[in-house]
Design an enzyme around this catalytic site. Structure first.
Site, mmCIF file in Angstrom:
data_model
loop_
_atom_site.group_PDB
_atom_site.id
_atom_site.type_symbol
_atom_site.label_atom_id
_atom_site.label_comp_id
_atom_site.label_asym_id
_atom_site.label_seq_id
_atom_site.Cartn_x
_atom_site.Cartn_y
_atom_site.Cartn_z
ATOM 1 N N ARG A 135 -24.049 15.209 9.310
ATOM 2 C CA ARG A 135 -23.523 15.134 10.676
ATOM 3 C C ARG A 135 -24.179 13.932 11.323
ATOM 4 N NH1 ARG A 135 -19.589 15.331 13.989
ATOM 5 N NH2 ARG A 135 -19.841 16.563 15.887
ATOM 6 N N GLU A 148 -24.353 12.471 14.274
ATOM 7 C CA GLU A 148 -25.111 12.508 15.530
ATOM 8 C C GLU A 148 -26.508 13.081 15.349
ATOM 9 O OE1 GLU A 148 -23.743 16.551 17.815
ATOM 10 O OE2 GLU A 148 -22.213 14.996 17.601
ATOM 11 N N ASP A 149 -26.709 13.889 14.324
ATOM 12 C CA ASP A 149 -28.014 14.508 14.084
ATOM 13 C C ASP A 149 -28.925 13.655 13.203
ATOM 14 O OD1 ASP A 149 -27.183 16.732 15.488
ATOM 15 O OD2 ASP A 149 -26.972 18.017 13.729
ATOM 16 N N THR A 150 -28.354 12.945 12.247
ATOM 17 C CA THR A 150 -29.188 12.370 11.200
ATOM 18 C C THR A 150 -28.974 10.892 10.890
ATOM 19 O OG1 THR A 150 -27.622 12.987 9.458
ATOM 20 C CG2 THR A 150 -29.327 14.604 10.025
ATOM 21 N N ARG A 151 -27.899 10.292 11.357
ATOM 22 C CA ARG A 151 -27.537 8.933 10.915
ATOM 23 C C ARG A 151 -28.658 7.915 11.114
ATOM 24 N NH1 ARG A 151 -22.814 6.659 9.612
ATOM 25 N NH2 ARG A 151 -21.589 8.251 10.688
ATOM 26 N N GLY A 163 -8.115 0.833 7.088
ATOM 27 C CA GLY A 163 -6.844 1.251 6.511
ATOM 28 C C GLY A 163 -6.946 2.469 5.606
ATOM 29 N N GLU A 172 -15.683 18.788 3.808
ATOM 30 C CA GLU A 172 -16.398 18.121 2.708
ATOM 31 C C GLU A 172 -17.178 19.156 1.907
ATOM 32 O OE1 GLU A 172 -17.455 13.927 4.994
ATOM 33 O OE2 GLU A 172 -19.097 15.145 4.212
#
Length: 158
Positions: A16, A18-21, A48, A82
């Site tokens: 996710r 927003e939590d971990t990037r 694309g 996923e």
């Protein structure tokens, strides 16, 4: 347009953003790349590309799927879709490694705590997939994984 050549990845990472990037994921990704481990994260999407098809294909073309469970992981239908593909579509072909980032395996297994709150909010909007998502979450949480609280030792084991 996306390349038609098939490329195999060593690792696909489900997370996710927003939590971990910009914290845990960026450190993990850097450590894997330093070890020359070909890693797929969503930044590899090409203009694309149909996002869901590209992500599912990347999962299928990976040897290992790493799932970073975090507080808001279960608030994303993308993440849970996923997860379903990893657990039911590719589990027999891929190694699956869960990482618990500020959540416990029990939170994921039982959909409790803040993780459970995020899941409950999503289910209000997407009731039709609830049972499948719950089953995938429970199955993944029952796998042997890593607690991100001990992540400082992760670089030693890579």
């Amino acid at each position: 347009m996306a390349s038609s050549s098939r490329r195999k990845y060593d690792v696909f990472i489900s997370f996710r953003g927003e939590d971990t990037r910009y914290n845990f994921l960026s450190h993990l990704h850097k450590a894997l790349l330093q070890k020359r481990i070909e890693t797929y994260v969503d930044e590899r999407l090409e203009r694309g590309d149909e996002i869901s098809r590209a992500l599912l294909k990347a999962i299928e073309e990976s040897e290992v799927s790493v799932i970073i469970f975090s507080d808001n992981y279960a608030s994303s239908s993308w993440c849970l879709d996923e997860l379903v593909h990893i657990m039911f579509g590719c589990k027999e072909k891929n190694v699956v490694v869960p990482i618990f980032y500020h959540v416990t395996p029990s939170d994921v297994r039982k959909q409790s705590g803040r993780f459970g709150d995020a899941f409950a909010e999503l289910v209000k909007r997407s009731k039709d997939k609830e049972k499948l998502w719950r089953t995938a979450l429970t199955k993944a949480a029952n796998l042997c994984g890593w607690d991100a609280q001990i992540s400082r030792y992760l670089s030693l084991s890579l």
